[in-house]
Scaffold this motif. Structure first.
Motif: not given
Length: 323
Positions: A61-77
């Motif tokens: 839960g520290r990083w969040h998937r935002v696409g097939r090949r991308a993550v958000s490292i600052v939060g889900p929003r």
């Protein structure tokens, strides 16, 4: 090729020796600011992380998937800028922001858009994404590679006008783009002249020249023609007057009735032009004129509404329509 493989191996070994916390800190420091907190898997791989290490951060839960090949490292929003990056990464090869989204990325102010507009070359394999509208183009037109990939403003504004939900919205985004100096008028005019097809061709054929060069005289001629169609008196144009603030030109004045009309092009809404316009209107009011203002695009958008006001002003000053 061998050196590249060795570099990747060394990167993985370096990351493997790090603690989990230090690994996150390295990612944040080296990649976090590049795309406003979103990072592609390929960038993480180049830094030395493995897929399992990325997945472990997501599962925790520290990083969040935002696409097939991308993550958000600052939060889900995601921020607006981050959502633009993810949109062009996820929609297909060579995707670029377009229309209003491209203009917003270029600095357009005082405009809100819920949908992210992305264009791709026709024939590109695309992947739908919620909140993103994908447009397939025969020609992408000129693009800007600095920062987020996007179409150039002169391309974007014409497409924004085409995709607008109404003529009013189309003219508004056109005028705002020129007024906020996101595109040089000459470049926009050249782009329009090279446009072969447009959903609002008839409207923009009149509007683009007006907003590009002010087309002051053209606006006045349109106004004079509209007055004749209405059966209103023939106005004088570009009347020279001397005021306490110097010599000024009055766009339109109905001699004998004391009604003054200013036809304001885009140049009237930039820098200190509104100050000069206000002084001119106030001088005419002090001289006893009834002063009205008509944005030049208003003649395209709501001609009848503005002419109703002109007719009302003339009637108040004694004009009577000939039977």
């Amino acid at each position: 090729m061998g050196n590249r493989s060795e570099d990747a191996t060394e990167a993985r070994q370096r990351v493997a020796r790090m603690t989990t916390a230090r690994r996150r800190d390295t990612v944040g420091r080296e990649l976090g600011a590049l795309h406003d907190g979103v990072v592609r898997f390929c960038e993480l791989y180049e830094l030395g992380l493995t897929y399992d290490q990325i997945l472990a951060e997501v599962d925790a839960g520290r990083w969040h998937r935002v696409g097939r090949r991308a993550v958000s490292i600052v939060g889900p929003r995601l921020s607006t800028e981050a959502s633009w990056w993810v949109a062009v990464w996820e929609c297909g090869s060579g995707a670029v922001l377009d229309g209003v989204s491209s203009l917003l990325a270029a600095g357009l102010r005082s405009w809100e858009e819920r949908v992210v507009h992305v264009s791709v070359a026709r024939g590109t394999r695309t992947r739908p994404r919620p909140g993103v509208r994908i447009h397939h183009q025969r020609r992408l037109g000129r693009t800007v590679d600095a920062g987020i990939p996007r179409t150039a403003p002169e391309v974007a504004v014409l497409r924004a006008a085409q995709w607008a939900v109404s003529d009013r919205q189309a003219l508004t985004v056109l005028a705002m783009t020129v007024q906020q100096r996101l595109v040089p008028p000459g470049r926009l005019l050249a782009a329009w002249e090279a446009t072969e097809r447009h959903r609002r061709r008839r409207l923009l054929a009149r509007a683009v020249p007006l907003v590009c060069d002010g087309a002051h005289a053209l606006g006045e001629l349109d106004f004079a023609r509209a007055c004749r169609r209405r059966g209103l008196p023939e106005p004088s144009r570009q009347e020279l007057r001397t005021t306490p603030h110097g010599v000024v030109y009055l766009d339109v004045r109905f001699d004998g009735y004391g009604v003054h009309v200013e036809i304001n092009g885009a140049q009237h809404y930039s820098r200190l032009a509104p100050v000069a316009d206000a002084l001119r209107r106030n001088d005419r009011t002090l001289e006893g004129d009834l002063s009205l203002e008509i944005p030049v695009l208003g003649l395209l958008l709501d001609e009848d509404g503005f002419l109703d006001q002109v007719e009302d002003a003339l009637r108040r000053r004694g004009w009577r329509c000939a039977a």
